[in-house]
Design a protein around this motif. Structure first.
Motif, mmCIF file in Angstrom:
data_model
loop_
_atom_site.group_PDB
_atom_site.id
_atom_site.type_symbol
_atom_site.label_atom_id
_atom_site.label_comp_id
_atom_site.label_asym_id
_atom_site.label_seq_id
_atom_site.Cartn_x
_atom_site.Cartn_y
_atom_site.Cartn_z
ATOM 1 N N LYS A 287 1.066 -1.281 0.138
ATOM 2 C CA LYS A 287 -0.092 -0.049 -0.051
ATOM 3 C C LYS A 287 0.836 1.235 -0.153
ATOM 4 N N MET A 288 0.607 2.215 -0.823
ATOM 5 C CA MET A 288 1.228 3.490 -0.927
ATOM 6 C C MET A 288 0.325 4.631 -0.940
ATOM 7 N N THR A 289 0.722 5.679 -0.089
ATOM 8 C CA THR A 289 -0.252 6.889 -0.488
ATOM 9 C C THR A 289 0.127 8.003 -1.378
ATOM 10 N N ARG A 290 -0.905 8.566 -2.108
ATOM 11 C CA ARG A 290 -0.803 9.443 -3.142
ATOM 12 C C ARG A 290 0.174 10.454 -2.647
ATOM 13 N N THR A 291 1.178 10.850 -3.434
ATOM 14 C CA THR A 291 2.190 12.083 -3.238
ATOM 15 C C THR A 291 1.693 13.193 -3.952
ATOM 16 N N ASP A 292 2.821 14.290 -3.827
ATOM 17 C CA ASP A 292 2.402 15.458 -4.673
ATOM 18 C C ASP A 292 2.870 15.423 -6.155
ATOM 19 N N ALA A 293 3.577 14.207 -6.446
ATOM 20 C CA ALA A 293 3.945 14.059 -7.741
ATOM 21 C C ALA A 293 2.715 13.778 -8.710
ATOM 22 N N ALA A 294 3.032 13.654 -10.001
ATOM 23 C CA ALA A 294 1.967 13.639 -11.003
ATOM 24 C C ALA A 294 1.402 12.050 -10.641
ATOM 25 N N LEU A 295 0.267 11.865 -11.083
ATOM 26 C CA LEU A 295 -0.398 10.359 -10.893
ATOM 27 C C LEU A 295 0.393 9.336 -11.603
ATOM 28 N N LEU A 296 0.743 9.770 -12.733
ATOM 29 C CA LEU A 296 1.561 8.939 -13.592
ATOM 30 C C LEU A 296 2.807 8.387 -12.693
ATOM 31 N N VAL A 297 3.448 9.216 -12.218
ATOM 32 C CA VAL A 297 4.706 8.944 -11.273
ATOM 33 C C VAL A 297 4.309 7.954 -10.231
ATOM 34 N N ASP A 298 3.344 8.321 -9.478
ATOM 35 C CA ASP A 298 2.875 7.427 -8.434
ATOM 36 C C ASP A 298 2.555 6.042 -8.910
ATOM 37 N N GLU A 305 6.120 -2.016 -6.858
ATOM 38 C CA GLU A 305 5.878 -2.834 -5.721
ATOM 39 C C GLU A 305 5.674 -4.389 -5.905
ATOM 40 N N ILE A 306 5.101 -4.424 -7.084
ATOM 41 C CA ILE A 306 4.517 -5.777 -7.448
ATOM 42 C C ILE A 306 5.839 -6.551 -8.146
ATOM 43 N N THR A 307 6.222 -7.977 -7.724
ATOM 44 C CA THR A 307 7.017 -8.717 -8.198
ATOM 45 C C THR A 307 6.723 -10.025 -8.495
ATOM 46 N N ALA A 308 5.288 -10.150 -8.223
ATOM 47 C CA ALA A 308 5.132 -11.693 -8.770
ATOM 48 C C ALA A 308 5.046 -11.499 -10.478
ATOM 49 N N GLU A 309 5.053 -12.639 -10.981
ATOM 50 C CA GLU A 309 5.095 -12.875 -12.358
ATOM 51 C C GLU A 309 3.537 -13.002 -12.996
ATOM 52 N N GLY A 310 3.477 -12.536 -14.149
ATOM 53 C CA GLY A 310 2.130 -12.530 -14.774
ATOM 54 C C GLY A 310 1.575 -11.292 -15.225
ATOM 55 N N GLY A 405 -14.848 -18.795 -4.817
ATOM 56 C CA GLY A 405 -14.354 -17.793 -3.932
ATOM 57 C C GLY A 405 -13.111 -17.599 -4.691
ATOM 58 N N GLY A 406 -12.298 -17.040 -3.862
ATOM 59 C CA GLY A 406 -11.110 -16.436 -4.181
ATOM 60 C C GLY A 406 -10.068 -15.546 -3.601
ATOM 61 N N ALA A 407 -8.781 -15.533 -3.958
ATOM 62 C CA ALA A 407 -7.904 -14.721 -3.102
ATOM 63 C C ALA A 407 -6.507 -14.692 -3.640
ATOM 64 N N LEU A 408 -5.590 -13.557 -3.580
ATOM 65 C CA LEU A 408 -4.262 -13.479 -3.972
ATOM 66 C C LEU A 408 -3.523 -14.697 -3.037
ATOM 67 N N VAL A 409 -2.884 -15.403 -3.967
ATOM 68 C CA VAL A 409 -2.102 -16.622 -3.193
ATOM 69 C C VAL A 409 -0.451 -16.511 -3.631
ATOM 70 N N LYS A 410 0.053 -15.540 -4.269
ATOM 71 C CA LYS A 410 1.252 -15.326 -4.555
ATOM 72 C C LYS A 410 1.769 -14.002 -3.816
ATOM 73 N N PRO A 411 3.006 -13.954 -3.023
ATOM 74 C CA PRO A 411 3.582 -12.910 -2.524
ATOM 75 C C PRO A 411 3.729 -11.766 -3.621
ATOM 76 N N LYS A 412 3.310 -10.509 -2.912
ATOM 77 C CA LYS A 412 3.657 -9.230 -3.715
ATOM 78 C C LYS A 412 3.063 -9.412 -5.238
ATOM 79 N N SER A 413 1.937 -9.794 -5.242
ATOM 80 C CA SER A 413 1.214 -9.532 -6.410
ATOM 81 C C SER A 413 0.057 -8.647 -6.535
ATOM 82 N N GLY A 414 -0.237 -7.721 -5.334
ATOM 83 C CA GLY A 414 -1.293 -6.715 -5.500
ATOM 84 C C GLY A 414 -0.380 -5.473 -4.858
ATOM 85 N N ALA A 415 -1.255 -4.053 -5.258
ATOM 86 C CA ALA A 415 -0.811 -3.093 -4.595
ATOM 87 C C ALA A 415 -1.874 -2.163 -5.006
ATOM 88 N N VAL A 416 -2.067 -1.184 -3.811
ATOM 89 C CA VAL A 416 -3.112 -0.120 -3.577
ATOM 90 C C VAL A 416 -2.711 1.380 -3.372
#
Length: 441
Positions: A287-298, A305-310, A405-416
């Protein structure tokens, strides 16, 4: 390559959103002009207005072209739908009179509604075959030419317009899914070299496992017999049952997988079998919080932050995407040309802007990124459909449901990416209320 009507409709929606964004930006500039006192400020604002006006006119022109193309495609579809009627008129000898009478009857519409309901979730070709078999019993030998136009439209829409986000998730075909991973990621978890004469060090492994189970997620309605009789000729009820109900279910699954269903933890109708990407623990979702940079940069930093393959996908509100499209550079020009492929620019396969994803404010999720292959789905692969007639109430029941049903099962596969919290206030999540965790272990 000729675009489908669905693609053209999506493009129309996107362009209308862009136009609304440009008009909103121009309204803000008008206020700035009135408030500005220095001539150089006024000149710069007027230059910005000209730039946005140019982009606005370009978007309006493109929308007119897309509208025209969509109208042409729609007319072609209507022409194809009417082709059967014309062919039947030209080839009267192939269909006996009793068969023609049947096709005009209310019984024919009711039979078709029952066939559609029993084949919900199946390919439209399977539905057509079931209808053909029914017509054969009525003495009709050229069924491809006499499918009602309203029914043809309903079949096409039901399977072409739903579940694009859901299609990116990984279906296991299993009833229960369990996966374990090693939580030791520091130096002690690495493989070692061996020096002759020295004892080998034992590998340190700490396993964490996750189990995904399903539940029934459904859409249920009852319709009085009078309503069905009144709408048999137009096919309105067929369209609702076959198009609205499955799409509502798929939409609920998508929402539950990304941000949660928003219902209270103890609610009887809560979707508990889906763990939202935004609720997964830190091992799975950063999870990251919005900065003062352009949205594209964020978003570029969020992607890192995502390292899972796919293949990776982004989910955001359409307004958020529009604000990124209308970013201005230091000279007051659009930073990105109209028509820029932002998915390619960010290195993701697609960007989804579903209606249920609100515009993130005051600490709520603004953007969610996930790896489709890392989000595992268990349970059914199709939606089951049931219908029944209640004699005591003179009503028809329609139930469509899926065990899923469902869930993420691979480490570092999601980011918010979270919106900035309002000054003086705590983090407020407007996307959802308290959630429960479907994962065990």
């Amino acid at each position: 390559m000729k675009k489908s009507l669905l693609e053209l409709r999506e493009k129309q929606t996107s362009l209308m959103s862009d136009i609304a964004g440009y008009e909103k930006q121009l309204d803000g500039m008008k206020i700035k002009v009135k408030e500005a006192t220095a001539e150089d400020q006024i000149a710069q604002i007027e230059k910005d207005q000209e730039t946005v006006n140019t982009a606005l006119e370009a978007a309006k022109t493109e929308l007119q072209d897309v509208d025209s193309e969509a109208e042409t495609v729609e007319e072609e579809m209507k022409s194809l739908a009417m082709k059967g009627k014309q062919k039947m008129a030209e080839d009267k000898n192939k269909t006996i009179t009793p068969a023609k009478d049947y096709l005009k009857s209310k019984a024919a519409m009711e039979d078709f509604a029952n066939i559609i309901a029993k084949n919900a979730g199946a390919d439209k070709e399977d539905v057509a075959k079931a209808w053909e078999k029914n017509l054969a019993t009525k003495g009709i030998t050229n069924p491809e030419s006499i499918l009602p136009q309203a029914v043809v439209t309903a079949i096409s829409d039901a399977f072409e317009n739903s579940g694009s986000l859901f299609a990116t998730l990984s279906k296991t075909g299993l009833t229960v899914y369990r996966e374990a991973y090693n939580t030791v990621t520091d130096e002690t978890g690495r493989a070692n070299g061996h020096k002759r004469g020295k004892d080998k060090q034992e590998q340190v492994i700490t396993l964490s496992d996750k189990t995904i189970r399903a539940q029934y997620i459904y859409k249920y309605i009852t319709l009085d017999r009078e309503t069905l009789r009144e709408n048999q000729d137009t096919g309105a009820i067929i369209k609702y049952v076959l198009q609205e109900l499955p799409q509502r279910i798929v939409m609920e699954l998508e929402r539950a997988a990304i941000i949660g269903d928003g219902r209270l933890k103890d609610a009887d109708d809560k979707v508990t079998s889906y763990e939202a990407v935004v609720d997964a623990d830190a091992a799975y979702t950063a999870k990251m919080t919005r900065t003062d940079a352009a949205l594209l940069v964020d978003l570029i930093n969020l992607d890192a932050e995502i390292t899972a393959e796919g293949s990776r996908y982004l989910v955001m509100n359409r307004r958020t995407l529009a604000s990124m499209k209308t970013t201005l550079d230091a000279n007051g020009n659009l930073a990105y040309p109209v028509g820029t492929d932002f998915a390619a620019l960010l290195g993701v396969k697609a960007i989804f802007t579903p209606d249920w994803f609100e515009e993130g404010t005051d600490g709520a999720p603004m953007v969610v990124e996930y790896v489709g292959d890392a989000y595992k789905i268990v349970g059914d692969s199709t939606i089951d459909s049931y219908d029944n007639f209640i004699l005591a109430k003179n009503k028809h029941e329609y139930l469509q449901e899926i065990y899923s049903g469902g869930a993420l099962v691979k480490p570092k596969s999601g980011a918010v990416l979270l919106a900035k919290a309002a000054a003086g206030g705590g983090t407020k999540n407007t996307q959802k209320q308290e959630e429960s965790d479907p994962a065990e272990g």
